[in-house]
Design a protein around this motif. Sequence first.
Motif, PDB file in Angstrom:
ATOM      1  N   ASN A 160       0.813  -1.220   0.000  1.00  0.00           N
ATOM      2  CA  ASN A 160       0.000   0.000   0.000  1.00  0.00           C
ATOM      3  C   ASN A 160       0.844   1.267   0.000  1.00  0.00           C
ATOM      4  OD1 ASN A 160      -2.823  -0.941   0.083  1.00  0.00           O
ATOM      5  ND2 ASN A 160      -2.179  -1.919   1.994  1.00  0.00           N
ATOM      6  N   GLY A 161       2.157   1.101   0.129  1.00  0.00           N
ATOM      7  CA  GLY A 161       3.044   2.250   0.080  1.00  0.00           C
ATOM      8  C   GLY A 161       3.176   2.966   1.408  1.00  0.00           C
ATOM      9  N   ALA A 162       3.992   3.990   1.386  1.00  0.00           N
ATOM     10  CA  ALA A 162       4.213   4.789   2.583  1.00  0.00           C
ATOM     11  C   ALA A 162       3.102   5.827   2.738  1.00  0.00           C
ATOM     12  CB  ALA A 162       5.569   5.489   2.497  1.00  0.00           C
ATOM     13  N   ARG A 163       3.009   6.358   3.952  1.00  0.00           N
ATOM     14  CA  ARG A 163       2.103   7.473   4.210  1.00  0.00           C
ATOM     15  C   ARG A 163       2.864   8.529   4.997  1.00  0.00           C
ATOM     16  NH1 ARG A 163       0.387   7.735   9.525  1.00  0.00           N
ATOM     17  NH2 ARG A 163      -1.225   9.259   8.991  1.00  0.00           N
ATOM     18  N   VAL A 164       2.508   9.767   4.772  1.00  0.00           N
ATOM     19  CA  VAL A 164       3.053  10.858   5.573  1.00  0.00           C
ATOM     20  C   VAL A 164       1.890  11.690   6.099  1.00  0.00           C
ATOM     21  CG1 VAL A 164       5.318  10.988   4.469  1.00  0.00           C
ATOM     22  CG2 VAL A 164       3.419  12.286   3.512  1.00  0.00           C
ATOM     23  N   LYS A 165       1.972  12.067   7.343  1.00  0.00           N
ATOM     24  CA  LYS A 165       0.942  12.926   7.927  1.00  0.00           C
ATOM     25  C   LYS A 165       1.127  14.355   7.459  1.00  0.00           C
ATOM     26  CE  LYS A 165      -1.096  14.256  12.367  1.00  0.00           C
ATOM     27  NZ  LYS A 165      -1.098  14.015  13.838  1.00  0.00           N
ATOM     28  N   ASN A 182      -0.256   5.888   0.012  1.00  0.00           N
ATOM     29  CA  ASN A 182       0.050   5.118  -1.209  1.00  0.00           C
ATOM     30  C   ASN A 182       1.225   5.695  -1.986  1.00  0.00           C
ATOM     31  OD1 ASN A 182      -3.484   5.230  -1.504  1.00  0.00           O
ATOM     32  ND2 ASN A 182      -2.336   3.536  -0.621  1.00  0.00           N
ATOM     33  N   ILE A 183       2.287   6.029  -1.258  1.00  0.00           N
ATOM     34  CA  ILE A 183       3.491   6.578  -1.884  1.00  0.00           C
ATOM     35  C   ILE A 183       4.505   5.453  -2.080  1.00  0.00           C
ATOM     36  CG2 ILE A 183       5.284   8.341  -1.728  1.00  0.00           C
ATOM     37  CD1 ILE A 183       3.593   9.624   0.536  1.00  0.00           C
ATOM     38  N   PRO A 184       4.995   5.232  -3.304  1.00  0.00           N
ATOM     39  CA  PRO A 184       6.064   4.242  -3.486  1.00  0.00           C
ATOM     40  C   PRO A 184       7.275   4.640  -2.643  1.00  0.00           C
ATOM     41  CG  PRO A 184       5.174   4.955  -5.600  1.00  0.00           C
ATOM     42  CD  PRO A 184       4.604   5.881  -4.574  1.00  0.00           C
ATOM     43  N   ILE A 185       7.832   3.692  -1.918  1.00  0.00           N
ATOM     44  CA  ILE A 185       8.987   4.008  -1.076  1.00  0.00           C
ATOM     45  C   ILE A 185      10.150   3.102  -1.443  1.00  0.00           C
ATOM     46  CG2 ILE A 185       8.131   2.520   0.805  1.00  0.00           C
ATOM     47  CD1 ILE A 185       9.498   4.644   2.701  1.00  0.00           C
ATOM     48  N   PHE A 186      11.297   3.708  -1.664  1.00  0.00           N
ATOM     49  CA  PHE A 186      12.507   2.983  -2.025  1.00  0.00           C
ATOM     50  C   PHE A 186      13.538   3.153  -0.915  1.00  0.00           C
ATOM     51  CE2 PHE A 186      10.617   4.712  -5.947  1.00  0.00           C
ATOM     52  CZ  PHE A 186      10.282   3.532  -6.574  1.00  0.00           C
ATOM     53  N   TYR A 187      14.372   2.160  -0.729  1.00  0.00           N
ATOM     54  CA  TYR A 187      15.456   2.312   0.241  1.00  0.00           C
ATOM     55  C   TYR A 187      16.771   2.485  -0.522  1.00  0.00           C
ATOM     56  CZ  TYR A 187      16.650  -2.613  -0.605  1.00  0.00           C
ATOM     57  OH  TYR A 187      17.017  -3.797  -1.183  1.00  0.00           O
ATOM     58  N   LEU A 188      17.597   3.366  -0.017  1.00  0.00           N
ATOM     59  CA  LEU A 188      18.914   3.609  -0.593  1.00  0.00           C
ATOM     60  C   LEU A 188      19.968   3.328   0.471  1.00  0.00           C
ATOM     61  CD1 LEU A 188      18.211   6.955  -2.489  1.00  0.00           C
ATOM     62  CD2 LEU A 188      18.373   4.665  -3.467  1.00  0.00           C
ATOM     63  N   ALA A 189      21.025   2.645   0.082  1.00  0.00           N
ATOM     64  CA  ALA A 189      22.077   2.279   1.021  1.00  0.00           C
ATOM     65  C   ALA A 189      23.428   2.761   0.512  1.00  0.00           C
ATOM     66  CB  ALA A 189      22.101   0.763   1.219  1.00  0.00           C
ATOM     67  N   ILE A 227      12.054  -0.849  -8.774  1.00  0.00           N
ATOM     68  CA  ILE A 227      10.837  -0.730  -9.579  1.00  0.00           C
ATOM     69  C   ILE A 227      10.589  -2.027 -10.344  1.00  0.00           C
ATOM     70  CG2 ILE A 227       9.810   0.404 -11.599  1.00  0.00           C
ATOM     71  CD1 ILE A 227      11.048   3.013 -10.660  1.00  0.00           C
ATOM     72  N   ALA A 228      11.647  -2.574 -10.946  1.00  0.00           N
ATOM     73  CA  ALA A 228      11.521  -3.826 -11.698  1.00  0.00           C
ATOM     74  C   ALA A 228      11.007  -4.949 -10.803  1.00  0.00           C
ATOM     75  CB  ALA A 228      12.876  -4.201 -12.305  1.00  0.00           C
ATOM     76  N   ARG A 229      11.492  -4.965  -9.551  1.00  0.00           N
ATOM     77  CA  ARG A 229      11.018  -5.997  -8.616  1.00  0.00           C
ATOM     78  C   ARG A 229       9.540  -5.794  -8.291  1.00  0.00           C
ATOM     79  NH1 ARG A 229       8.845  -9.238  -6.649  1.00  0.00           N
ATOM     80  NH2 ARG A 229       9.302 -10.581  -4.853  1.00  0.00           N
ATOM     81  N   LEU A 230       9.117  -4.560  -8.093  1.00  0.00           N
ATOM     82  CA  LEU A 230       7.724  -4.291  -7.740  1.00  0.00           C
ATOM     83  C   LEU A 230       6.772  -4.579  -8.899  1.00  0.00           C
ATOM     84  CD1 LEU A 230       8.097  -0.984  -5.672  1.00  0.00           C
ATOM     85  CD2 LEU A 230       7.505  -3.259  -4.813  1.00  0.00           C
ATOM     86  N   ARG A 231       7.261  -4.436 -10.120  1.00  0.00           N
ATOM     87  CA  ARG A 231       6.410  -4.700 -11.288  1.00  0.00           C
ATOM     88  C   ARG A 231       6.009  -6.177 -11.373  1.00  0.00           C
ATOM     89  NH1 ARG A 231       6.214  -1.013 -15.684  1.00  0.00           N
ATOM     90  NH2 ARG A 231       6.165  -2.748 -17.139  1.00  0.00           N
ATOM     91  N   LEU A 232       6.729  -7.039 -10.672  1.00  0.00           N
ATOM     92  CA  LEU A 232       6.386  -8.465 -10.672  1.00  0.00           C
ATOM     93  C   LEU A 232       5.182  -8.769  -9.783  1.00  0.00           C
ATOM     94  CD1 LEU A 232       9.973 -10.020 -10.363  1.00  0.00           C
ATOM     95  CD2 LEU A 232       8.609  -9.745 -12.442  1.00  0.00           C
ATOM     96  N   GLU A 233       4.833  -7.820  -8.916  1.00  0.00           N
ATOM     97  CA  GLU A 233       3.763  -8.043  -7.953  1.00  0.00           C
ATOM     98  C   GLU A 233       2.397  -7.701  -8.550  1.00  0.00           C
ATOM     99  OE1 GLU A 233       4.291  -9.447  -4.885  1.00  0.00           O
ATOM    100  OE2 GLU A 233       6.305  -9.696  -5.746  1.00  0.00           O
ATOM    101  N   ARG A 234       1.379  -8.493  -8.226  1.00  0.00           N
ATOM    102  CA  ARG A 234       0.033  -8.288  -8.762  1.00  0.00           C
ATOM    103  C   ARG A 234      -0.893  -7.570  -7.796  1.00  0.00           C
ATOM    104  NH1 ARG A 234      -1.582 -14.058 -11.638  1.00  0.00           N
ATOM    105  NH2 ARG A 234       0.118 -14.121 -13.176  1.00  0.00           N
ATOM    106  N   HIS A 235      -0.483  -7.459  -6.540  1.00  0.00           N
ATOM    107  CA  HIS A 235      -1.432  -6.991  -5.529  1.00  0.00           C
ATOM    108  C   HIS A 235      -1.055  -5.635  -4.945  1.00  0.00           C
ATOM    109  CE1 HIS A 235      -3.196 -10.936  -5.845  1.00  0.00           C
ATOM    110  NE2 HIS A 235      -2.045 -11.498  -5.523  1.00  0.00           N
ATOM    111  N   LEU A 236      -0.348  -4.827  -5.717  1.00  0.00           N
ATOM    112  CA  LEU A 236      -0.002  -3.494  -5.227  1.00  0.00           C
ATOM    113  C   LEU A 236      -1.208  -2.574  -5.321  1.00  0.00           C
ATOM    114  CD1 LEU A 236       3.534  -2.905  -6.818  1.00  0.00           C
ATOM    115  CD2 LEU A 236       2.970  -3.893  -4.591  1.00  0.00           C
TER     116      LEU A 236
END
Length: 262
Positions: A160-165, A182-189, A227-236
Amino acid sequence: MRGGFRESRIENRLLREAIRREEAEKLKKLLGNIREVLERQGVPVDQNCRIDIGAFRDVYGKKVENDIELINEIKGGTEESLLTDGERFEVLKTIVFYKFLHKRFIIVRASFYDDVSNQVDNLIIEKETGNIVCAFDEVSTISGPRLAKKQERFLINNINGARVKYGVLSTRDGLKKGEIENIPIFYLALPPENIDKGIENLTSLEEISDYERKLWEYFVATIKNQIARLRLERHLNPTLMTRLLEFEKTLEELKTKGIIFI
């Protein structure tokens, strides 16, 4: 002999601390320059380029005071020092993303409340459409249990993505303030030694160093893989998926313009 070794270690530690304090001032200066731009655009930000929750009293009323009390309790009366690896990396990526995207996007740090409560460090908002395209979470390492935990929760957090108040959206009538979901959230390391080198090679906002460009390309490659990994998911969530695909489209457009080279 042991005394001399101990003195040498103390001297090296003091030198490292002095360098960090000097780098913190460098980061604060660049953040100050970005803050001036954001303020001219009407984005409510504090001295650290975080969304200023004090500007949301017209949205949440007295509830804002409760969140300010919570923030002060967590901070313990101290402000961000920009001396820890986490703080340094968060500011470093804010500056790098600003340099490459500021003409088309609003790049802003999330409020301290949302950083702590919703694990969101940065927000990227498209100026033309007003769409909030994505959020970032950071981890200042590329291995170990903390990164493994981020990776494990990556798919879960993006169902369902991130939320911000305390969020902002760009509209024809100006900035709209309030909660955003419903904000796409990515992690950067990034490991500490690369954070150090990145800060060392930071230039003015009008210039881009070779190392800044390398960091940008690394960040974009990381995002595209996720993004490529998330595109494999059907239930976003449908809203999240739309934002995800729009951001992917934007990255491709930037690639054709030579802003992205991968």
